[in-house]
Design an enzyme around this catalytic site. Structure first.
Site, PDB file in Angstrom:
ATOM      1  N   ASP A 151       0.883  11.204   9.912  1.00 25.53           N
ATOM      2  CA  ASP A 151       0.929  10.440  11.157  1.00 25.53           C
ATOM      3  C   ASP A 151       2.025   9.393  11.176  1.00 25.53           C
ATOM      4  O   ASP A 151       2.553   8.980  10.150  1.00 25.53           O
ATOM      5  CB  ASP A 151      -0.396   9.712  11.375  1.00 25.53           C
ATOM      6  CG  ASP A 151      -0.551   8.510  10.429  1.00 25.53           C
ATOM      7  OD1 ASP A 151      -0.410   8.704   9.205  1.00 25.53           O
ATOM      8  OD2 ASP A 151      -0.784   7.386  10.911  1.00 25.53           O
ATOM      9  N   ASP A 175       4.977   8.867  -1.905  1.00 21.67           N
ATOM     10  CA  ASP A 175       6.207   8.141  -1.617  1.00 21.67           C
ATOM     11  C   ASP A 175       6.452   7.173  -2.787  1.00 21.67           C
ATOM     12  O   ASP A 175       6.991   7.566  -3.814  1.00 21.67           O
ATOM     13  CB  ASP A 175       5.976   7.435  -0.276  1.00 21.67           C
ATOM     14  CG  ASP A 175       7.197   6.729   0.255  1.00 21.67           C
ATOM     15  OD1 ASP A 175       8.312   7.194   0.012  1.00 21.67           O
ATOM     16  OD2 ASP A 175       7.031   5.693   0.926  1.00 21.67           O
TER      17      ASP A 175
HETATM   18  P1  IMP Z   1       2.680   5.671  -1.315  1.00 19.14           P
HETATM   19  O1  IMP Z   1       1.549   4.821  -1.742  1.00 19.14           O
HETATM   20  O2  IMP Z   1       3.940   4.866  -1.068  1.00 19.14           O
HETATM   21  O3  IMP Z   1       2.934   6.853  -2.222  1.00 19.14           O
HETATM   22  O4  IMP Z   1       2.348   6.184   0.143  1.00 19.14           O
HETATM   23  C1  IMP Z   1       1.625   7.316   0.382  1.00 19.14           C
HETATM   24  C2  IMP Z   1       0.997   7.263   1.744  1.00 19.14           C
HETATM   25  O5  IMP Z   1       1.876   6.689   2.720  1.00 19.14           O
HETATM   26  C3  IMP Z   1       0.719   8.688   2.204  1.00 19.14           C
HETATM   27  O6  IMP Z   1      -0.614   9.055   1.942  1.00 19.14           O
HETATM   28  C4  IMP Z   1       0.973   8.623   3.678  1.00 19.14           C
HETATM   29  O7  IMP Z   1      -0.229   8.292   4.338  1.00 19.14           O
HETATM   30  C5  IMP Z   1       1.946   7.490   3.887  1.00 19.14           C
HETATM   31  N1  IMP Z   1       3.333   7.986   4.050  1.00 19.14           N
HETATM   32  C6  IMP Z   1       4.359   7.864   3.182  1.00 19.14           C
HETATM   33  N2  IMP Z   1       5.474   8.452   3.653  1.00 19.14           N
HETATM   34  C7  IMP Z   1       5.135   8.980   4.854  1.00 19.14           C
HETATM   35  C8  IMP Z   1       5.858   9.760   5.833  1.00 19.14           C
HETATM   36  O8  IMP Z   1       7.060  10.109   5.721  1.00 19.14           O
HETATM   37  N3  IMP Z   1       5.154  10.104   6.942  1.00 19.14           N
HETATM   38  C9  IMP Z   1       3.842   9.785   7.138  1.00 19.14           C
HETATM   39  N4  IMP Z   1       3.127   9.083   6.243  1.00 19.14           N
HETATM   40  C10 IMP Z   1       3.767   8.686   5.108  1.00 19.14           C
HETATM   41 MG    MG Z   2      -1.497   8.176   5.780  1.00 16.82          MG
END
Ligand code: IMP
Ligand code: MG
Length: 181
Positions: free
Chosen positions: A158, A102
């Site tokens: 989740d 994300d």
């Molecule tokens: P980042 O650090 O913002 O890239 O977030 C990544 C982590 O956030 C992933 O490993 C997921 O655990 C969680 N995450 C981000 N978006 C979603 C989503 O749409 N559904 C579920 N978990 C998400």
């Molecule tokens: Mg997660």
């Protein structure tokens, strides 16, 4: 579970087909290299189990768990290693397997952390990618599907520890998480 979903985004068949394609690509790119695939727990456990079975060359498997503090739908970039790898990654070709990227903060932190252990290479394979929401400079080498900023659950992903066992990937009804952002 299904009543909490806006709609199903990817069916079992969609997931199976795309995961098989990713597996074939990794087989081609890593033939004879004995890559180490790292499952980022807990979210990528289901994807990981399917992906490794779609790879037709020898691989080693390991697991790591990190937690990122933030709300239940947004990560903060403050990350702690909750369970570390059990093997030495020096001089290995490493592939980090993630459920969704994300902001990219979680993976870019983890990549930097693993780089200090001197692997030969590190690449990232994510089932889902939200390039538009990226805050860190990170482009995964392998991407299953590009998403458009929806919050999705199922197939390991989740919401507050629920829905990981849903065999499909669905968009969660917005009213279930809008007050938690
Ligand atoms: P980042 O650090 O913002 O890239 O977030 C990544 C982590 O956030 C992933 O490993 C997921 O655990 C969680 N995450 C981000 N978006 C979603 C989503 O749409 N559904 C579920 N978990 C998400
Ligand atoms: Mg997660």
């Amino acid at each position: 579970m299904y009543q909490d979903l806006e709609k199903i985004l990817y069916t079992r068949a969609d997931l199976q087909q795309r995961v098989n394609e990713l597996g074939a690509q990794i087989t081609k790119d890593y033939e004879g290299k004995f890559p180490l695939l790292i499952c980022l727990l807990k979210g990528s456990c289901i994807f990981f189990a399917d992906l490794v079975r779609a790879i037709e060359t020898h691989v080693e498997l390991d697991f790591i768990m990190v937690s990122s503090y933030g709300s239940s739908v947004n990560s903060s970039g403050n990350i702690v290693i909750k369970k570390d790898l059990s093997c030495d990654i020096s001089d290995r070709d490493v592939i980090i397997v993630e459920d969704i990227i994300d902001s990219g903060l979680t993976i870019s932190y983890l990549k930097k952390y693993l780089q200090t252990r001197k692997p030969r290479s590190i690449s990232v394979c994510t089932l889902l990618n939200q390039q538009k929401r990226r805050k860190a400079d990170l482009t995964p080498e392998y991407i299953g599907f590009e998403l458009n900023s929806e919050f999705v659950v199922g197939y390991g992903l989740d919401f507050a520890e629920r829905f990981r066992n849903l065999p499909e990937i669905g968009i969660l009804k917005h009213e279930l998480y809008e007050d938690k952002e």
